[in-house]
Motif scaffolding. Structure first.
Motif, PDB file in Angstrom:
ATOM      1  N   GLY A  36       0.806  -1.210   0.000  1.00 59.57           N
ATOM      2  CA  GLY A  36       0.000   0.000   0.000  1.00 59.57           C
ATOM      3  C   GLY A  36       0.843   1.265   0.000  1.00 59.57           C
ATOM      4  O   GLY A  36       0.551   2.225  -0.726  1.00 59.57           O
ATOM      5  N   GLY A  37       1.907   1.262   0.800  1.00 62.63           N
ATOM      6  CA  GLY A  37       2.786   2.425   0.846  1.00 62.63           C
ATOM      7  C   GLY A  37       3.525   2.648  -0.461  1.00 62.63           C
ATOM      8  O   GLY A  37       3.724   3.795  -0.886  1.00 62.63           O
ATOM      9  N   GLN A  38       3.912   1.556  -1.115  1.00 63.51           N
ATOM     10  CA  GLN A  38       4.598   1.685  -2.404  1.00 63.51           C
ATOM     11  C   GLN A  38       3.645   2.207  -3.475  1.00 63.51           C
ATOM     12  O   GLN A  38       4.022   3.046  -4.304  1.00 63.51           O
ATOM     13  N   LYS A  39       2.393   1.756  -3.462  1.00 59.33           N
ATOM     14  CA  LYS A  39       1.404   2.276  -4.407  1.00 59.33           C
ATOM     15  C   LYS A  39       1.205   3.771  -4.201  1.00 59.33           C
ATOM     16  O   LYS A  39       1.079   4.537  -5.166  1.00 59.33           O
ATOM     17  N   GLN A  40       1.177   4.183  -2.942  1.00 66.17           N
ATOM     18  CA  GLN A  40       1.008   5.605  -2.662  1.00 66.17           C
ATOM     19  C   GLN A  40       2.172   6.413  -3.229  1.00 66.17           C
ATOM     20  O   GLN A  40       1.988   7.498  -3.796  1.00 66.17           O
ATOM     21  N   ARG A  41       3.377   5.873  -3.100  1.00 63.32           N
ATOM     22  CA  ARG A  41       4.545   6.585  -3.626  1.00 63.32           C
ATOM     23  C   ARG A  41       4.528   6.645  -5.153  1.00 63.32           C
ATOM     24  O   ARG A  41       4.967   7.634  -5.750  1.00 63.32           O
ATOM     25  N   VAL A  42       4.023   5.587  -5.803  1.00 63.16           N
ATOM     26  CA  VAL A  42       3.875   5.632  -7.265  1.00 63.16           C
ATOM     27  C   VAL A  42       2.888   6.731  -7.649  1.00 63.16           C
ATOM     28  O   VAL A  42       3.124   7.496  -8.593  1.00 63.16           O
TER      29      VAL A  42
END
Length: 230
Positions: free
Chosen positions: A147-153
């Motif tokens: 979830g955090g990586q998707k947010q950064r994308v």
């Protein structure tokens, strides 16, 4: 110089008749070029609705919303689309395309820039993914990211479009403290280096010091307690 964003007596409601509910009441606010404004307040008080109106995703019902000096109330669909190309939005839920890699999702932002070759747009996408710490995840699809990586994308995609106004809805919500801090420092850098205005909705007390100004919303109104950060 006129503010990048100016709201005057903005009102908005959902439903009609007995089901009508007023969600924004006489909202007046301005954001200058290069300024970072944080908007806080309890869930359900109208913050996200406000961002979607500023981002030209909803029709303005009452009052005035001026973005880059252009009035959104009564604006045509074509005019709203043209303005949206100059506005970056980071929304809750990421809204990534599942069939595209992280790099391809970010390149969708860079594709909004005119006059860049495919290679330049790709390089810009990779540059922003490196900036948010995802240089080793370029080829991963959204279902392979946390979830955090998707947010950064999603953040990298918004920044790759080189927006003149950035609207961010809880951009640090799914990030750890270190990554969240790095992300808001990126947003502040964008504001200062490129003269981008930033309006950010947040519940995160760890990033309040990044703001030039804090604004509180409650029950669809902005409080009189908005204040500048020294």
């Amino acid at each position: 110089m006129a503010p990048m964003l100016r709201l005057c007596a903005l009102k908005h409601h959902f439903g009609s008749g007995a089901m009508r509910r007023q969600v924004l009441i006489d909202i007046s606010l301005s954001v200058e070029a290069g300024e970072v404004v944080l908007l806080t307040g309890p869930s359900g008080c109208g913050k996200t609705t406000l961002l979607t109106l500023i981002g030209a995703l909803r029709q303005v019902q009452e009052g005035s919303v001026q973005v880059f000096g252009e009035e959104l109330r009564g604006a045509s669909a074509a005019a709203r689309l043209r303005l949206r190309r100059r506005i970056g939005m980071i929304i809750q839920g990421h809204n990534l395309l599942r069939c595209l890699s992280a790099e391809q999702n970010v390149q969708m932002g860079a594709d909004l820039l005119e006059g860049l070759s495919y290679r330049a747009r790709r390089d810009r996408s990779r540059e922003w993914l490196r900036a948010v710490g995802l240089q080793d995840h370029l080829d991963k699809l959204p279902h392979d990211l946390s979830g955090g990586q998707k947010q950064r994308v999603a953040i990298a995609r918004a920044l790759a479009a080189r927006p003149q106004l950035l609207l961010a809805d809880e951009p640090t919500a799914s990030l750890d403290s270190r990554t969240g801090r790095e992300v808001v420092e990126l947003l502040k850098g964008l504001a200062k280096d490129q003269g981008c205005g930033v309006l950010m909705v947040t519940h995160d007390p760890r990033i309040l010091d990044v703001a030039d100004r804090l604004v509180q919303m409650e029950d669809g109104r902005l409080s009189q307690g908005a204040y500048a950060i020294d």
